[in-house]
Scaffold this active site. Structure first.
Site, mmCIF file in Angstrom:
data_model
loop_
_atom_site.group_PDB
_atom_site.id
_atom_site.type_symbol
_atom_site.label_atom_id
_atom_site.label_comp_id
_atom_site.label_asym_id
_atom_site.label_seq_id
_atom_site.Cartn_x
_atom_site.Cartn_y
_atom_site.Cartn_z
ATOM 1 N N PRO A 1 0.815 -1.218 0.000
ATOM 2 C CA PRO A 1 0.000 0.000 0.000
ATOM 3 C C PRO A 1 0.852 1.273 0.000
ATOM 4 O O PRO A 1 0.374 2.357 -0.322
ATOM 5 C CB PRO A 1 -0.792 -0.109 1.312
ATOM 6 C CG PRO A 1 -0.696 -1.532 1.728
ATOM 7 C CD PRO A 1 0.591 -2.047 1.197
ATOM 8 N N ASP B 1 -5.363 1.885 -27.258
ATOM 9 C CA ASP B 1 -6.028 1.927 -25.951
ATOM 10 C C ASP B 1 -6.385 3.355 -25.589
ATOM 11 O O ASP B 1 -5.612 4.264 -25.839
ATOM 12 C CB ASP B 1 -5.042 1.443 -24.872
ATOM 13 C CG ASP B 1 -5.257 -0.021 -24.564
ATOM 14 O OD1 ASP B 1 -6.191 -0.608 -25.154
ATOM 15 O OD2 ASP B 1 -4.493 -0.572 -23.769
ATOM 16 N N GLU C 1 1.194 -8.764 8.356
ATOM 17 C CA GLU C 1 1.127 -7.312 8.460
ATOM 18 C C GLU C 1 2.125 -6.642 7.521
ATOM 19 O O GLU C 1 2.241 -5.430 7.490
ATOM 20 C CB GLU C 1 1.402 -6.872 9.898
ATOM 21 C CG GLU C 1 0.297 -7.261 10.876
ATOM 22 C CD GLU C 1 -1.077 -6.919 10.352
ATOM 23 O OE1 GLU C 1 -1.901 -7.841 10.167
ATOM 24 O OE2 GLU C 1 -1.334 -5.722 10.073
ATOM 25 N N ARG D 1 -0.534 -7.421 -21.728
ATOM 26 C CA ARG D 1 -1.233 -6.996 -22.947
ATOM 27 C C ARG D 1 -0.453 -5.923 -23.705
ATOM 28 O O ARG D 1 -0.743 -5.662 -24.870
ATOM 29 C CB ARG D 1 -2.636 -6.513 -22.644
ATOM 30 C CG ARG D 1 -2.738 -5.347 -21.710
ATOM 31 C CD ARG D 1 -4.183 -5.050 -21.343
ATOM 32 N NE ARG D 1 -5.000 -4.719 -22.489
ATOM 33 C CZ ARG D 1 -4.992 -3.549 -23.129
ATOM 34 N NH1 ARG D 1 -4.172 -2.600 -22.724
ATOM 35 N NH2 ARG D 1 -5.784 -3.331 -24.158
HETATM 36 N N1 LIG Z 1 -2.819 -1.450 -2.577
HETATM 37 C C1 LIG Z 1 -1.960 -2.427 -2.816
HETATM 38 O O1 LIG Z 1 -1.338 -2.546 -3.887
HETATM 39 C C2 LIG Z 1 -1.732 -3.436 -1.738
HETATM 40 C C3 LIG Z 1 -0.654 -4.302 -1.801
HETATM 41 C C4 LIG Z 1 -0.470 -5.245 -0.791
HETATM 42 C C5 LIG Z 1 -1.370 -5.270 0.263
HETATM 43 N N2 LIG Z 1 -1.244 -6.151 1.286
HETATM 44 C C6 LIG Z 1 -0.054 -6.982 1.490
HETATM 45 C C7 LIG Z 1 1.072 -6.128 2.058
HETATM 46 C C8 LIG Z 1 2.272 -6.070 1.339
HETATM 47 C C9 LIG Z 1 3.353 -5.314 1.834
HETATM 48 C C10 LIG Z 1 3.227 -4.596 3.019
HETATM 49 C C11 LIG Z 1 2.019 -4.641 3.720
HETATM 50 C C12 LIG Z 1 0.959 -5.412 3.262
HETATM 51 N N3 LIG Z 1 -0.244 -5.503 3.986
HETATM 52 C C13 LIG Z 1 -0.508 -6.803 4.554
HETATM 53 C C14 LIG Z 1 -1.909 -6.828 5.132
HETATM 54 O O2 LIG Z 1 -2.121 -5.750 6.007
HETATM 55 C C15 LIG Z 1 -1.909 -4.483 5.413
HETATM 56 C C16 LIG Z 1 -0.529 -4.351 4.848
HETATM 57 N N4 LIG Z 1 -2.430 -4.424 0.298
HETATM 58 C C17 LIG Z 1 -2.604 -3.508 -0.678
#
Ligand SMILES: NC(=O)c1ccc(NCc2ccccc2N2CCOCC2)nc1
Length: 245
Positions: free
Chosen positions: A88, A168, A115, A153
């Site tokens: 994220p 596209d 996490e 793609r």
């Molecule tokens: N938006 C995106 O691309 C996206 C990508 C992965 C993801 N989660 C795997 C993750 C991967 C790395 C670090 C934290 C986390 N998370 C684990 C679960 O808890 C929250 C943090 N979430 C959303």
């Protein structure tokens, strides 16, 4: 283009490689796609891939050793591949980034669970941190699929007509015009006349007009940092006059 996905759930990708354009790209060797189970690189009887967080708190963190060992093993075979961590906290993915990634020799996707991953992995083994949007997923796997789909793609030879990817909407930063197919009248609604005319110049003009107006109405932000040429300006003015009248 070689795609390798590092994950503790490799079985999630089996159906993903087996359908549609991605399957055809694999069958025609336009891409290679494989998974590596991080757990195979975890020591101990239980092949543990996670552990409690330093500093306390709830949840678990992905251990650095199995991640480091699995990334090294793949990098040894594909030294020119870029390692991408789906998180994220990454830069938000878009068509422009898809086009850039499509130029790579290969991509190694690191899918976090629990996490998240130990920060020392992000510092020393990751080339790119990418997010597919501002929301939290239970793991990086689905995000990796989104990127693999969008990048595949764009690889030359993967889509049918050579121009289908270039044409596209997002390649011109515009939303796609409306699409129609048979029947000509569906539950009382007709297909726009121009599309039945066979006049390709008029049809191209109509499609550009529809893309522009649709973008203007649904995603004006896409037009903000996009140079609008004179023809497009005329179309916007024409329509704006109609809208204001
Ligand atoms: N938006 C995106 O691309 C996206 C990508 C992965 C993801 N989660 C795997 C993750 C991967 C790395 C670090 C934290 C986390 N998370 C684990 C679960 O808890 C929250 C943090 N979430 C959303």
């Amino acid at each position: 283009m070689n795609f390798v996905v590092l994950t503790i759930f490799p079985e999630m990708f089996i159906p993903f490689w087996e359908h549609g354009i991605i399957k055809r790209a694999v069958d025609r060797s336009k891409i290679s796609a494989s998974t590596v189970n991080i757990r195979d690189f975890a020591e101990g009887r239980h092949h543990t891939t996670d552990d409690r967080p330093y500093g306390g708190g709830c949840g678990m963190v992905m251990k650095p050793e199995p991640l480091a060992a699995s990334i090294r093993a793949v990098k040894k075979k594909q030294p020119c591949s870029r390692t991408v961590l789906l998180t994220p906290q990454g830069r938000v993915f878009n068509q422009k980034i898809a086009r850039t990634l499509a130029l790579s020799e290969g991509l190694i996707f690191v899918c976090g669970r629990y996490e998240g991953v130990d920060e020392r992995i992000c510092d020393s083994f990751i080339d790119d941190e990418i997010s597919i949007g501002d929301y939290v997923l239970t793991g990086g796997e689905v995000a990796a699929m989104v990127i693999i789909d969008a990048v595949t793609r764009l690889i030359p030879g993967v889509l049918g007509g050579a121009d289908s990817a270039e044409k596209d909407s997002f390649s011109e930063d515009l939303l796609e015009h409306a699409h129609y197919t048979r029947p000509r009248t569906f539950e009382g609604t007709e297909v726009p006349e121009v599309l039945l005319s066979g006049n390709h110049k008029e049809i191209e003009k109509w499609r550009l007009e529809m893309s522009l107006i649709r973008t203007f109405l649904k995603r004006p932000d896409l037009l903000k940092n996009r140079p609008v040429n004179t023809q497009e300006m005329e179309i916007l003015e024409k329509w704006c006059l109609d809208i204001r009248k």
